[in-house]
Design an enzyme around this catalytic site. Structure first.
Site, PDB file in Angstrom:
ATOM      1  N   TYR A   1     -20.583  89.203  19.970  1.00 41.02           N
ATOM      2  CA  TYR A   1     -20.884  88.726  21.318  1.00 41.02           C
ATOM      3  C   TYR A   1     -21.205  87.244  21.255  1.00 41.02           C
ATOM      4  O   TYR A   1     -21.975  86.808  20.397  1.00 41.02           O
ATOM      5  CB  TYR A   1     -22.078  89.496  21.887  1.00 41.02           C
ATOM      6  CG  TYR A   1     -22.484  89.087  23.294  1.00 41.02           C
ATOM      7  CD1 TYR A   1     -21.638  89.321  24.381  1.00 41.02           C
ATOM      8  CD2 TYR A   1     -23.711  88.468  23.540  1.00 41.02           C
ATOM      9  CE1 TYR A   1     -22.012  88.956  25.671  1.00 41.02           C
ATOM     10  CE2 TYR A   1     -24.088  88.107  24.826  1.00 41.02           C
ATOM     11  CZ  TYR A   1     -23.231  88.350  25.890  1.00 41.02           C
ATOM     12  OH  TYR A   1     -23.605  88.000  27.164  1.00 41.02           O
TER      13      TYR A   1
ATOM     14  N   ASP B   1     -21.627  81.379  15.375  1.00 36.28           N
ATOM     15  CA  ASP B   1     -22.554  81.651  16.467  1.00 36.28           C
ATOM     16  C   ASP B   1     -23.859  82.153  15.856  1.00 36.28           C
ATOM     17  O   ASP B   1     -23.961  83.300  15.441  1.00 36.28           O
ATOM     18  CB  ASP B   1     -21.952  82.690  17.410  1.00 36.28           C
ATOM     19  CG  ASP B   1     -22.896  83.024  18.560  1.00 36.28           C
ATOM     20  OD1 ASP B   1     -24.080  82.600  18.523  1.00 36.28           O
ATOM     21  OD2 ASP B   1     -22.459  83.727  19.486  1.00 36.28           O
TER      22      ASP B   1
ATOM     23  N   LYS C   1     -31.895  81.274  21.791  1.00 41.40           N
ATOM     24  CA  LYS C   1     -33.001  82.189  21.527  1.00 41.40           C
ATOM     25  C   LYS C   1     -34.206  81.510  20.852  1.00 41.40           C
ATOM     26  O   LYS C   1     -35.012  80.903  21.529  1.00 41.40           O
ATOM     27  CB  LYS C   1     -32.486  83.408  20.760  1.00 41.40           C
ATOM     28  CG  LYS C   1     -31.465  84.152  21.657  1.00 41.40           C
ATOM     29  CD  LYS C   1     -31.054  85.523  21.266  1.00 41.40           C
ATOM     30  CE  LYS C   1     -30.264  86.183  22.391  1.00 41.40           C
ATOM     31  NZ  LYS C   1     -28.918  86.589  22.100  1.00 41.40           N
TER      32      LYS C   1
HETATM   33  C1  LIG Z   1     -27.681  86.308  23.017  1.00 45.94           C
HETATM   34  C2  LIG Z   1     -26.430  85.811  22.393  1.00 45.94           C
HETATM   35  C3  LIG Z   1     -25.584  84.918  23.041  1.00 45.94           C
HETATM   36  C4  LIG Z   1     -25.751  84.547  24.479  1.00 45.94           C
HETATM   37  O1  LIG Z   1     -26.920  83.886  24.763  1.00 45.94           O
HETATM   38  P1  LIG Z   1     -27.483  83.886  26.267  1.00 45.94           P
HETATM   39  O2  LIG Z   1     -28.628  82.941  26.218  1.00 45.94           O
HETATM   40  O3  LIG Z   1     -27.850  85.308  26.576  1.00 45.94           O
HETATM   41  O4  LIG Z   1     -26.371  83.419  27.146  1.00 45.94           O
HETATM   42  C5  LIG Z   1     -24.532  84.383  22.326  1.00 45.94           C
HETATM   43  N1  LIG Z   1     -24.300  84.742  21.050  1.00 45.94           N
HETATM   44  C6  LIG Z   1     -25.087  85.614  20.407  1.00 45.94           C
HETATM   45  C7  LIG Z   1     -24.797  85.949  18.985  1.00 45.94           C
HETATM   46  C8  LIG Z   1     -26.157  86.204  21.067  1.00 45.94           C
HETATM   47  O5  LIG Z   1     -26.891  87.122  20.432  1.00 45.94           O
END
Ligand SMILES: *Cc1c(COP(=O)(O)O)cnc(C)c1O
Length: 429
Positions: A145, A240, A268
């Site tokens: 994701y 990511d 995060k």
């Molecule tokens: C949470 C997450 C995102 C998206 O971040 P948001 O602040 O919710 O838009 C992207 N990549 C990874 C791996 C994530 O866990």
């Protein structure tokens, strides 16, 4: 479990005015049934719901609250900053300090652009990669994701996997067609895609430790081979690390695994619980961004002082106290207890862990990719989840979301969780 009175009232009101009653799908408990608990406040490892019940929390806001909820130093920093104004539409000293802090912890992060979410970080990273290579296709992995932007919402794990929807409505076919999907931990699947579209792939985007199909570690050499393969084909590697950045070590987990990403996404933890995201990389790529270069990207609240102060303070605490050994020990303790619980009740399943990120899959004996994750027993997981909630343990309401441990989780908390898990597994047969 019966939903207690106030949460029930709130969910009924929410259903009238908020699509699906929530502002992010996983919160609706669709994968496990029942109706969600509304949270009133939290401190340390404990959540208190609107009905006054307490839960030991393994969601941790899906990652940001690595120091536990409402850490006194983070709260004090935000409170102090709030007195000084909430944002100015002008640059601040804080943004320079956060860029410097990130850059000094992550080698490839020569320059940093702050945004307001991980989703924006993903959009921006792709735009840079496409501009830098003059190519349009990208490769992502089934089950990874990267936020909910059109290009990246293809077999995207997390909420999509939970809801059993591989792709989203409303994404133009023409755009989705540019996203090619490989199998996590399979270099061969990536080679096949490069062979199918040589000279057309701008970037490969990957979670170096996957955490949105449940936790899945990269096999040895997978990331290095991926980086080599991408570079041999003239494509960039985007790591990511929105979850893994500063979660598994003070910096980037890709770099500790010997991989140098071309672009890195963060989020995060670097916002300490406030909305944030970042994309970072070498100056030669980052200076493509406006106003230095031709790739447009902007945000009214980008780098807003509250998020940046919260993030700076969080990084400061993480560095001062070097908490990663403690987090790993807590993770190992929980992993050991859950494995023993599976064995005791003769339940098949496995526990995947990276530091303080952990998933217990019910059913499969091994999970190294999304197909294996999908063989999990969702019904059994739902029973397990509700049995845990009844025992005051808040785990993510989906088999495909990681459990998060914070520095506020004590050994006694972990041991109580293991006891609850043993009882809950016995109920979930
Ligand atoms: C949470 C997450 C995102 C998206 O971040 P948001 O602040 O919710 O838009 C992207 N990549 C990874 C791996 C994530 O866990």
């Amino acid at each position: 479990m019966r939903t207690p009175k106030i949460s029930r009232e709130l969910v009924n009101r929410a259903k009238v005015k908020i699509p699906g009653a929530v502002n992010s799908p996983v919160r609706a408990w669709n994968a496990v049934g029942g109706s969600p608990i509304f949270i009133e406040r939290a401190a340390g490892a404990t959540l208190t719901d609107a009905d006054g019940r307490q839960f030991l929390d393994y969601v941790c806001s899906y990652g940001p609250t690595i120091l536990g909820h409402a850490h006194p130093r983070v709260i004090a920093a935000i409170a102090e900053q709030a007195q000084l104004g909430l944002g100015f539409g002008a640059p601040t000293r804080l943004e320079v300090e956060l860029a410097e802090a990130i850059s000094s912890a992550i080698k490839c992060a020569e320059k940093v652009r702050l945004v307001s979410s991980g989703t924006e970080a993903g959009m921006t990273a792709l735009r840079i990669a496409r501009a830098a290579t003059s190519r349009e296709n990208i490769i992502k992995f089934d089950g990874c994701y990267h936020g909910h932007s059109d290009s990246l919402l293809v077999r995207a794990g997390s909420g999509g996997m939970t809801l059993g929807q591989p792709d989203s409505g409303g994404v133009p076919k023409a755009l989705a067609a540019l996203t090619m999907v490989a199998r996590y931990n399979s270099i061969e699947s990536v080679e096949n895609l490069f062979r199918a579209a040589p000279q057309e792939i701008a970037a490969v985007i990957v979670e170096p430790v996957a955490a949105n199909m449940g936790v899945v570690n990269p096999l040895p050499e997978f990331l290095q081979e991926l980086a080599d393969l991408a570079h041999r084909n003239g494509a960039l590697l985007i790591c990511d690390e929105v979850i893994s950045g500063f979660r598994l070590n003070f910096g980037s987990v890709s770099e500790t695994m010997g991989v140098a990403p071309d672009l890195i996404m963060l989020g995060k933890i670097i916002g300490g619980g406030m909305p944030v995201g970042a994309v970072a990389g070498p100056a030669r790529l980052m200076d493509l961004l406006a106003p230095a270069g031709p790739v447009y990207q902007a945000g009214t609240l980008s780098g807003n002082p509250l998020s940046v102060r919260a993030g700076l303070e969080t990084l400061k605490v993480l560095r001062e106290s070097n908490v990663y050994a403690q987090l790993d020990a807590s993770g190992a303790r929980l992993e050991g207890g859950l494995r023993a619980a599976l064995k005791k009740h003769a339940q098949t399943g496995c526990v995947n862990r990276a530091g303080s990120l952990l998933t217990m899959f019910l059913g499969p004996k091994r999970v190294i990719d999304a197909d294996e994750a999908r063989t999990s027993d969702g019904k059994k997981f739902a029973k397990f989840f509700h049995a845990m909630i009844e025992r005051g343990i808040n785990i993510p309401p989906s088999q495909f979301e990681a459990m998060f441990i914070s520095t506020a989780h004590s050994d006694a908390d972990i041991d109580r969780t293991i006891v609850a898990a043993e009882e809950s597994l016995a109920e979930a047969i």
